[in-house]
Design a protein around this motif. Structure first.
Motif, PDB file in Angstrom:
ATOM      1  N   GLN A 158       0.799  -1.223   0.000  1.00  0.00           N
ATOM      2  CA  GLN A 158       0.000   0.000   0.000  1.00  0.00           C
ATOM      3  C   GLN A 158       0.834   1.277   0.000  1.00  0.00           C
ATOM      4  O   GLN A 158       0.315   2.361   0.297  1.00  0.00           O
ATOM      5  CB  GLN A 158      -1.010   0.011   1.146  1.00  0.00           C
ATOM      6  CG  GLN A 158      -2.099  -1.047   0.995  1.00  0.00           C
ATOM      7  CD  GLN A 158      -2.814  -0.974  -0.353  1.00  0.00           C
ATOM      8  OE1 GLN A 158      -3.252   0.099  -0.751  1.00  0.00           O
ATOM      9  NE2 GLN A 158      -2.922  -2.098  -1.047  1.00  0.00           N
ATOM     10  N   VAL A 159       2.118   1.151  -0.371  1.00  0.00           N
ATOM     11  CA  VAL A 159       2.903   2.326  -0.775  1.00  0.00           C
ATOM     12  C   VAL A 159       2.904   2.286  -2.296  1.00  0.00           C
ATOM     13  O   VAL A 159       3.571   1.449  -2.908  1.00  0.00           O
ATOM     14  CB  VAL A 159       4.330   2.291  -0.214  1.00  0.00           C
ATOM     15  CG1 VAL A 159       5.121   3.507  -0.688  1.00  0.00           C
ATOM     16  CG2 VAL A 159       4.301   2.236   1.307  1.00  0.00           C
ATOM     17  N   ILE A 160       2.128   3.161  -2.913  1.00  0.00           N
ATOM     18  CA  ILE A 160       1.753   3.022  -4.314  1.00  0.00           C
ATOM     19  C   ILE A 160       2.026   4.326  -5.063  1.00  0.00           C
ATOM     20  O   ILE A 160       1.727   5.406  -4.552  1.00  0.00           O
ATOM     21  CB  ILE A 160       0.239   2.695  -4.422  1.00  0.00           C
ATOM     22  CG1 ILE A 160      -0.078   1.389  -3.693  1.00  0.00           C
ATOM     23  CG2 ILE A 160      -0.217   2.631  -5.872  1.00  0.00           C
ATOM     24  CD1 ILE A 160      -1.568   1.181  -3.478  1.00  0.00           C
ATOM     25  N   PRO A 161       2.582   4.245  -6.270  1.00  0.00           N
ATOM     26  CA  PRO A 161       2.690   5.466  -7.087  1.00  0.00           C
ATOM     27  C   PRO A 161       1.309   6.076  -7.325  1.00  0.00           C
ATOM     28  O   PRO A 161       0.362   5.369  -7.687  1.00  0.00           O
ATOM     29  CB  PRO A 161       3.316   4.972  -8.395  1.00  0.00           C
ATOM     30  CG  PRO A 161       4.037   3.716  -8.021  1.00  0.00           C
ATOM     31  CD  PRO A 161       3.195   3.082  -6.944  1.00  0.00           C
ATOM     32  N   ALA A 162       1.203   7.378  -7.118  1.00  0.00           N
ATOM     33  CA  ALA A 162      -0.084   8.046  -7.319  1.00  0.00           C
ATOM     34  C   ALA A 162      -0.585   7.874  -8.743  1.00  0.00           C
ATOM     35  O   ALA A 162      -1.799   7.811  -8.982  1.00  0.00           O
ATOM     36  CB  ALA A 162       0.049   9.523  -6.972  1.00  0.00           C
ATOM     37  N   THR A 163       0.331   7.787  -9.694  1.00  0.00           N
ATOM     38  CA  THR A 163      -0.076   7.617 -11.095  1.00  0.00           C
ATOM     39  C   THR A 163      -0.804   6.290 -11.300  1.00  0.00           C
ATOM     40  O   THR A 163      -1.741   6.215 -12.102  1.00  0.00           O
ATOM     41  CB  THR A 163       1.149   7.682 -12.022  1.00  0.00           C
ATOM     42  OG1 THR A 163       2.168   6.787 -11.535  1.00  0.00           O
ATOM     43  CG2 THR A 163       1.713   9.093 -12.076  1.00  0.00           C
ATOM     44  N   ASP A 164      -0.396   5.245 -10.590  1.00  0.00           N
ATOM     45  CA  ASP A 164      -1.078   3.955 -10.704  1.00  0.00           C
ATOM     46  C   ASP A 164      -2.495   4.041 -10.143  1.00  0.00           C
ATOM     47  O   ASP A 164      -3.450   3.506 -10.720  1.00  0.00           O
ATOM     48  CB  ASP A 164      -0.299   2.870  -9.961  1.00  0.00           C
ATOM     49  CG  ASP A 164       0.986   2.475 -10.650  1.00  0.00           C
ATOM     50  OD1 ASP A 164       1.265   3.008 -11.748  1.00  0.00           O
ATOM     51  OD2 ASP A 164       1.731   1.638 -10.098  1.00  0.00           O
ATOM     52  N   PHE A 165      -2.620   4.707  -9.002  1.00  0.00           N
ATOM     53  CA  PHE A 165      -3.938   4.879  -8.382  1.00  0.00           C
ATOM     54  C   PHE A 165      -4.877   5.647  -9.306  1.00  0.00           C
ATOM     55  O   PHE A 165      -6.035   5.260  -9.516  1.00  0.00           O
ATOM     56  CB  PHE A 165      -3.773   5.610  -7.049  1.00  0.00           C
ATOM     57  CG  PHE A 165      -5.061   6.116  -6.456  1.00  0.00           C
ATOM     58  CD1 PHE A 165      -6.033   5.237  -5.994  1.00  0.00           C
ATOM     59  CD2 PHE A 165      -5.295   7.478  -6.345  1.00  0.00           C
ATOM     60  CE1 PHE A 165      -7.224   5.709  -5.446  1.00  0.00           C
ATOM     61  CE2 PHE A 165      -6.478   7.953  -5.799  1.00  0.00           C
ATOM     62  CZ  PHE A 165      -7.443   7.071  -5.345  1.00  0.00           C
TER      63      PHE A 165
END
Length: 445
Positions: A253-260
């Motif tokens: 759940q440390v995720i690139p904002a672009t993926d989200f």
């Protein structure tokens, strides 16, 4: 999302279907005909129009506003599209407060500029609603051009090249054309599938073939394209994301904002998209704001944007910051991440306050932690898979003039090329200008 293991606090379906629909409506509803004429009447039609200078695509703004005021929005749209063929999406996502509207004489005199962005949307939407394309192709030249990347720069270049009579093939790694317009902006800025509608409308010029699921190194190579085509335009964007490089940054759940954002844009049902109760977004640009606001709109209870410098230095415009605040997002400035804590999945993100030092920004000894069951990173993107033989300028492709690279017959533009702002409208301008230069080169001018 990249990290799919969900913690107890990261769940889908936090809201009712009615709430999702209400939260993700058009953030800036369009003007109707009467409203557009009233807004157009505020323009002074300046002869030295600072708004034109401030527009990266140099649209003749006073002319198109006058055309609206005289009841010919379709003519206004053609004025816009002649300089910016993606004028529809730009009217929705451009930071007009920093560009045309920020330079408007009425902004300087009254603090209330002419609504240039809204007027541009009114004109372009009016013409596109008629499914009419204002341009026709020139006679076929027999020349073939490959465009790698179907984002704003690639689409702009392809359209201009096709209009000149060249045959264009666009290659893109994703399943759909559109680039960041389709995958990288908040969904409430481009509702009802507008990005795809605009691509379909643009392709009406003819002479453009789009091949998806193909990228440099995946089905095609620069060497092969250079051999098969008369020219190549690289508009590959910045597909890589900068890593935090901190202890614990590999936790779930440390995720690139672009993926989200991409997942959200492609979700058929927002109720299926999991979001945390406590969300932390690291970064200060448009992507950070888009991720934070959409987290809140999906039902997150506590959302914080944390930026390492002063809030006034955030890359996101003041309008975007105010939009985040109005949606309940907290902005914490002058703090940088130092560690991610948790057992398997993120539970807290630790930050240190920053200050200006002799050698630049430095961390202080004062730290704090924010509870987080989801952490989105928006600390910039990087060029990924630059073709061998291309000269780089820093971390982007070096270009001269209208996008010429060091390789003969190869141009580049948009976010992947050095020198320009990472804005949709700038990418459109660079694609257009590179296409004009390619045309001159192909025709021996």
């Amino acid at each position: 999302m990249t990290n799919s293991q969900l913690s107890p606090g990261v769940v889908p379906g936090r809201l009712s279907s009615e709430d999702y629909a209400a939260n993700f409506t058009d953030v800036a509803p369009p003007l109707d005909g009467h409203e557009a004429r009233v807004a157009a009447d505020r323009c002074y039609f300046c002869h030295d129009a600072p708004c034109i200078t401030a527009c990266p695509t140099s649209i003749d703004i006073p002319l198109f506003i006058r055309q609206i005021s005289t009841g010919t929005p379709e003519a206004a749209a053609k004025t816009i599209f002649s300089q910016n063929v993606l004028g529809g999406i730009c009217a929705r996502v451009c930071p007009t407060e920093n560009l045309c509207e920020g330079s408007c004489v009425r902004e300087t005199a009254e603090g209330k500029p002419v609504e240039i962005g809204a007027l541009q949307r009114y004109a372009t939407d009016t013409l596109m609603a008629k499914n009419a394309h204002p341009f026709t192709r020139a006679a076929a030249t027999g020349k073939r051009v490959a465009v790698v990347g179907a984002g704003p720069a690639g689409l702009s270049a392809a359209h201009r090249l096709a209009m000149k009579g060249h045959d264009v093939t666009i290659y893109d790694a994703r399943a759909k054309a559109g680039g960041l317009n389709e995958y990288g902006i908040a969904s409430y800025k481009a509702v009802d599938g507008f990005a795809q509608k605009e691509v379909d409308w643009l392709l009406q010029i003819g002479g453009i073939t789009v091949k998806t699921g193909m990228a440099l190194g995946v089905g095609i190579t620069l060497k092969g394209l250079s051999a098969d085509y008369d020219a190549v335009f690289l508009a590959i964007g910045l597909a890589g994301v900068n890593a935090l490089g901190l202890p614990g940054d590999d936790k779930d759940q440390v995720i690139p904002a672009t993926d989200f954002i991409a997942d959200l844009r492609q979700a058929r049902d927002l109720a299926t998209l999991p979001v945390g109760r406590d969300v932390v977004v690291i970064g200060g640009g448009m992507t950070a704001v888009d991720a934070a606001v959409q987290s809140k709109l999906l039902g997150a209870e506590n959302v914080s944007i944390v930026y390492r410098r002063a809030q006034a230095q955030m890359p996101a415009s003041r309008v975007e910051q105010d939009h985040a605040l109005a949606n309940g997002v907290r902005i914490i400035a002058n703090a940088a991440p130092v560690a991610v804590h948790g057992n398997g999945a993120v539970r807290e993100v630790e930050f240190a306050y920053t200050r200006a030092g002799v050698k630049g920004l430095e961390l202080t000894a004062e730290t704090f932690r924010l509870k987080a069951d989801q952490c989105f990173t928006a600390i910039g993107q990087a060029l990924e898979g630059a073709p061998e033989g291309l000269t780089l300028a820093g971390r982007k492709i070096a270009v001269t003039g209208a996008g010429r690279t060091n390789l003969a017959g190869v141009w580049a533009g948009g976010d992947c090329a050095a020198g320009g702002d990472d804005l949709t409208v700038t990418a459109v301008a660079e694609g257009r200008d590179a296409a004009e230069d390619i045309h001159l080169a192909l025709m021996g001018a």
